[in-house]
Design an enzyme around this catalytic site. Structure first.
Site, mmCIF file in Angstrom:
data_model
loop_
_atom_site.group_PDB
_atom_site.id
_atom_site.type_symbol
_atom_site.label_atom_id
_atom_site.label_comp_id
_atom_site.label_asym_id
_atom_site.label_seq_id
_atom_site.Cartn_x
_atom_site.Cartn_y
_atom_site.Cartn_z
ATOM 1 N N LYS A 32 0.851 -1.192 0.000
ATOM 2 C CA LYS A 32 0.000 0.000 0.000
ATOM 3 C C LYS A 32 0.884 1.239 0.000
ATOM 4 C CE LYS A 32 -2.393 1.656 3.757
ATOM 5 N NZ LYS A 32 -2.420 3.127 3.888
ATOM 6 N N ASP A 59 -3.445 4.367 -1.960
ATOM 7 C CA ASP A 59 -4.398 4.825 -0.940
ATOM 8 C C ASP A 59 -4.398 6.356 -0.880
ATOM 9 O OD1 ASP A 59 -5.944 5.070 1.363
ATOM 10 O OD2 ASP A 59 -4.347 4.444 2.723
ATOM 11 N N LEU A 60 -5.085 6.984 -1.840
ATOM 12 C CA LEU A 60 -5.079 8.452 -1.897
ATOM 13 C C LEU A 60 -6.416 9.060 -1.462
ATOM 14 C CD1 LEU A 60 -3.058 9.064 -5.208
ATOM 15 C CD2 LEU A 60 -2.218 8.996 -2.849
ATOM 16 N N LYS A 61 -7.427 8.239 -1.235
ATOM 17 C CA LYS A 61 -8.719 8.678 -0.669
ATOM 18 C C LYS A 61 -9.275 9.930 -1.341
ATOM 19 C CE LYS A 61 -7.845 6.792 3.980
ATOM 20 N NZ LYS A 61 -6.418 6.473 3.975
ATOM 21 N N LEU A 62 -9.567 9.844 -2.636
ATOM 22 C CA LEU A 62 -10.057 11.023 -3.362
ATOM 23 C C LEU A 62 -11.444 11.464 -2.865
ATOM 24 C CD1 LEU A 62 -7.727 10.023 -5.191
ATOM 25 C CD2 LEU A 62 -9.037 10.827 -7.137
ATOM 26 N N ASP A 64 -13.825 14.908 -4.108
ATOM 27 C CA ASP A 64 -13.981 16.232 -4.736
ATOM 28 C C ASP A 64 -15.249 16.186 -5.582
ATOM 29 O OD1 ASP A 64 -13.456 18.803 -5.910
ATOM 30 O OD2 ASP A 64 -11.314 18.469 -5.644
ATOM 31 N N ILE A 65 -15.487 17.179 -6.412
ATOM 32 C CA ILE A 65 -16.691 17.128 -7.245
ATOM 33 C C ILE A 65 -16.513 16.004 -8.267
ATOM 34 C CG2 ILE A 65 -17.323 19.554 -6.893
ATOM 35 C CD1 ILE A 65 -16.164 20.120 -9.716
ATOM 36 N N PRO A 66 -17.632 15.414 -8.726
ATOM 37 C CA PRO A 66 -17.532 14.240 -9.603
ATOM 38 C C PRO A 66 -16.612 14.425 -10.801
ATOM 39 C CG PRO A 66 -19.792 14.514 -8.898
ATOM 40 C CD PRO A 66 -19.042 15.704 -8.355
ATOM 41 N N THR A 119 -11.751 5.792 10.893
ATOM 42 C CA THR A 119 -11.798 5.305 12.278
ATOM 43 C C THR A 119 -11.418 6.398 13.276
ATOM 44 O OG1 THR A 119 -9.662 4.341 11.774
ATOM 45 C CG2 THR A 119 -11.505 2.831 11.945
ATOM 46 N N GLY A 210 0.702 -2.613 8.746
ATOM 47 C CA GLY A 210 1.838 -1.700 8.686
ATOM 48 C C GLY A 210 2.895 -2.058 9.694
ATOM 49 N N ARG A 211 2.870 -1.357 10.839
ATOM 50 C CA ARG A 211 3.937 -1.466 11.835
ATOM 51 C C ARG A 211 4.298 -2.878 12.306
ATOM 52 N NH1 ARG A 211 1.197 3.329 14.979
ATOM 53 N NH2 ARG A 211 -0.500 2.357 13.806
HETATM 54 O O1 C5P Z 1 0.793 0.341 11.241
HETATM 55 P P1 C5P Z 1 -0.616 -0.105 11.086
HETATM 56 O O2 C5P Z 1 -0.761 -1.614 10.896
HETATM 57 O O3 C5P Z 1 -1.518 0.428 12.138
HETATM 58 O O4 C5P Z 1 -1.050 0.534 9.684
HETATM 59 C C1 C5P Z 1 -2.347 0.424 9.189
HETATM 60 C C2 C5P Z 1 -2.479 1.164 7.903
HETATM 61 O O5 C5P Z 1 -3.843 1.215 7.538
HETATM 62 C C3 C5P Z 1 -2.002 2.616 7.932
HETATM 63 O O6 C5P Z 1 -1.471 2.919 6.637
HETATM 64 C C4 C5P Z 1 -3.252 3.396 8.206
HETATM 65 O O7 C5P Z 1 -3.212 4.690 7.688
HETATM 66 C C5 C5P Z 1 -4.290 2.569 7.467
HETATM 67 N N1 C5P Z 1 -5.656 2.723 7.964
HETATM 68 C C6 C5P Z 1 -6.030 2.445 9.259
HETATM 69 N N2 C5P Z 1 -7.339 2.602 9.645
HETATM 70 C C7 C5P Z 1 -8.244 3.015 8.776
HETATM 71 C C8 C5P Z 1 -7.882 3.297 7.465
HETATM 72 C C9 C5P Z 1 -6.565 3.140 7.084
HETATM 73 O O8 C5P Z 1 -5.220 2.055 10.073
HETATM 74 N N3 C5P Z 1 -9.488 3.116 9.151
#
Ligand code: C5P
Length: 232
Positions: A32, A59-62, A64-66, A119, A210-211
């Site tokens: 991602k 993952d750019l989460k657009l 804006d207007i259509p 979230t 991620g982490r």
């Molecule tokens: O490090 P970690 O496992 O928490 O990373 C989770 C990834 O998912 C991050 O890139 C975070 O921005 C993304 N994310 C999230 N919760 C969401 C949407 C996206 O943790 N509701």
């Protein structure tokens, strides 16, 4: 569609990201790329990672207007990513326009996934600041249904919501779920979390991790552990 683990490459530079991916000799995890890396390095980082043979969730989460979203998605369609996303809050008209823009002349396109409520937005803020009086779960499900009606492929949601999303939108509707942790590792700033094994049981299609992988002493072993727990 197969289940898969997507590694959230939340790094500040292309150099750091490529050095991280170099550790996966012979393996090509689904990755991602988020706003931080994309805005730092531009589209070339996407091309570079793609050229190495990885699948990419951009993952750019657009939102804006259509017409603007349609045109931006048309540009992104040339990057040949495998999955991209937008905010369902942009309305069905925006999501339909996005799909149109994303679809290439030969009819192919990346998967298009909607973010429902972030979230980081809790029910109180939603009520007080956004004046949305429905409950948070109701809002999430309603946005998922809008995404489905607009023709999108699925939503980003908590693994704990994946089963209900599937019930409401059909089992083919894709669920992409962050908030995954090993039972024995730190929660960091995630609160509604689950393990790879549990996410599989509930019915997520993709987990975004991620982490627990990027910060692990041995990221490749952590990735393998996730795969084993989630995919089997
Ligand atoms: O490090 P970690 O496992 O928490 O990373 C989770 C990834 O998912 C991050 O890139 C975070 O921005 C993304 N994310 C999230 N919760 C969401 C949407 C996206 O943790 N509701």
């Amino acid at each position: 569609m197969g289940r898969d683990v997507i590694i959230a490459c939340d790094f500040a530079s292309g150099e750091e990201t490529l050095a991280f991916l170099d550790r996966f000799t012979g393996k090509k995890p689904f990755v991602k790329i988020g706003m931080e890396l994309f805005y730092a390095e531009g589209p070339q980082i996407v091309r570079q990672i793609k050229a190495r043979g990885h699948k990419i969730f951009l993952d750019l989460k657009l939102h804006d207007i259509p017409n603007t979203v349609k045109k931006a998605m048309a540009v992104l369609s040339h990057l040949d990513v495998d999955m991209c996303n937008l905010h369902a809050a942009g309305t069905k008209a925006m999501m339909e326009a996005a799909l149109e823009g994303l679809t290439r002349p030969d009819g192919t396109r990346p998967l298009l996934i909607a973010v429902t409520q972030l979230t980081s937005t809790d029910e109180q803020r939603m009520k007080d600041e956004l004046l949305i009086s429905a409950s948070l779960p109701e809002t999430v499900m309603h946005y998922a249904e809008n995404a489905k009606a607009a023709g999108l492929d699925g939503v980003v949601c908590s693994p704990l919501e994946a089963a209900i999303v599937k019930e409401r939108c059909g089992k083919e509707f894709v669920t992409v779920t962050p908030g995954v942790r090993f039972a024995d590792s730190a929660k960091d700033d995630q609160s509604r979390i689950t393990t790879p094994e549990k996410a599989r049981e509930i019915g997520s299609d993709y987990i975004v991790v991620g982490r627990p992988i990027t910060q692990a002493e041995d990221p490749v072993a952590a990735y393998e552990r996730c795969l084993k727990g989630f995919v089997g």
